[in-house]
Design an enzyme around this catalytic site. Sequence first.
Site, short mmCIF file in Angstrom:
data_model
loop_
_atom_site.label_atom_id
_atom_site.label_comp_id
_atom_site.label_asym_id
_atom_site.label_seq_id
_atom_site.Cartn_x
_atom_site.Cartn_y
_atom_site.Cartn_z
N SER A 1 0.84 -1.19 0.00
CA SER A 1 0.00 0.00 0.00
C SER A 1 0.88 1.25 0.00
CB SER A 1 -0.97 -0.04 1.18
OG SER A 1 -1.97 0.94 1.06
N HIS B 1 -7.76 -5.14 -0.92
CA HIS B 1 -6.57 -4.47 -0.43
C HIS B 1 -6.11 -5.04 0.91
CE1 HIS B 1 -3.84 -1.08 -0.94
NE2 HIS B 1 -4.01 -0.77 0.33
N GLU C 1 -8.83 -4.31 -5.66
CA GLU C 1 -8.27 -3.33 -4.74
C GLU C 1 -9.36 -2.36 -4.30
OE1 GLU C 1 -5.34 -3.19 -3.44
OE2 GLU C 1 -4.08 -4.50 -4.68
#
Length: 530
Positions: free
Chosen positions: A222, A429, A337
């Site tokens: 990330s 994610h 995501e």
Amino acid sequence: MLEISDGPGERMANMKHCSRVFGVIALLGLSLAFPIHAEQVSPVASVAGGSVRGTTILGEAVFKSIPFAAPPVGELRWREPQPPQPWTGTLDATRFPNTCVQSKGAGSEDCLYLNIWSPEWPSQKPKPVMIWFHGGGNTDGGTDTPLYYGASLAKHGVVVVTAQYRLGIFGFFAHHELTKESPHHASGNYALLDQIAAMQWVRDNIAAFGGDPNNVTIFGESAGAEDIGLLMASPLTKGLFHRAIAQSGPLRRVYPSLDVQERICESLAEALDAPRQDQIAFLRGLPASALVAAVSHRPFCRRITVDGYVLQDQPLKLYAEGKQHAVPFMLGNTLREGFSAVAPGALRETIHAQYGSLESPVLDLYRVNGTMLPPDRLYGDAAVQYGTDQAHRCRVVLTGLQHQKTHQAFYQFEFARNLPGRPPNSSTHADDLAFTFGEPALREWGLESVADRTLSDQMQSYWTNFAKTGDPNGPDVPFWPAFDPIKRAYISLEETGAVAGEGLRRAQCDLFLEAERARPTWEHPERAPR
């Protein structure tokens, strides 16, 4: 006196890693039950500054809260990281550090510490080193979470380092007075400088823990992955690392110039009633809580900046020119995501903004012009597909094509495991983190099936093989072909294990690449994800 935290449980609620995983991490930490093994003789290592004492568990040595820089407090707030002050005696390195100040105000400014897992003690020979930079939007996160415990990865014959860095306004505040006092005439990007300082510390000290300073891999997820991409483009990191892995964070943004960011951040000083002169002295005297409260209303005053020092040009432009560091690079994403999903009602508007006159075939491909594209079993509905394609999958393909100019290997991956007990649109994610680090995160997330442990073992083998040689392949995993411009090979990390493929979302990414050639993002910021 060096401040040491009170252990892994108390601060887990403060670990807010990228809105998708905030709640999960809180659940992880509130009832942490890490197995206790009989400890052996405490290991002691000598580093710049003094001696540190850790713990040994089942042959592995673990050191926590080793200072790699002086506490950035008082006059050191918003300065480049300084060397840690030497200490007398032997530093107790058995407890995790405080997290850096978070977006809600928890944490401490005294937070520039790292943790080390060494697979054997004493070490018989130098081993590859992996340095982890956590995610959390560059505003939250820390190393005190089972998601990032390095014991399982270290069992594959690598030394694992997890490092903290300043966050939010403390890590990214630019101001003309700071620029003036800097010997490099730059301000902001203190978080990136912290990461660089951690890498320099590893270079100078990791041999004491059995690590090879000439074989270092940086990896992150990330915001940590985005930072990896930036460090790849910084002149300050040349020679500090030899391979890179980025999970769910390809470069995709256009960053403000230093003068623009200085003007933006001046409004924050005004909001805090700083005097017209010597504003930084005033702001350094304020408690951290006041600064956190002020920046919560001015989030643009905590952005990465093209400062002319850490970053000398738009990173997207540097990559397009092949000017990133020439090291083997692994980059990928999860199936969906979540951060990148586009509101269904805004999909047409978003496509128009990002594609302009080239929008027609894109609208057709995602069926925005007629009957909406039905949800895909793997990739979700049209808005979810588009968001991940544009911000991740096709950005990864673009980066792979650009990295060919460095004449170094590039490996693309997609994590495609739908986690049990989650909605159908799982594999989103940060879902790959437990598999990357293995135990105890797998157990805490309830991922204890044979399939999950097999997939985690495969991923850890790929990651550590790559750290050892720059090639993820080995005798214990399915073959993962390197990316090339024609086949665009990748590996899919699925419930049944790793499966190689070619041309991930080729039709969608071909249109993305066509638009990027015509309207490169660094010249057309509207192409960047919103």
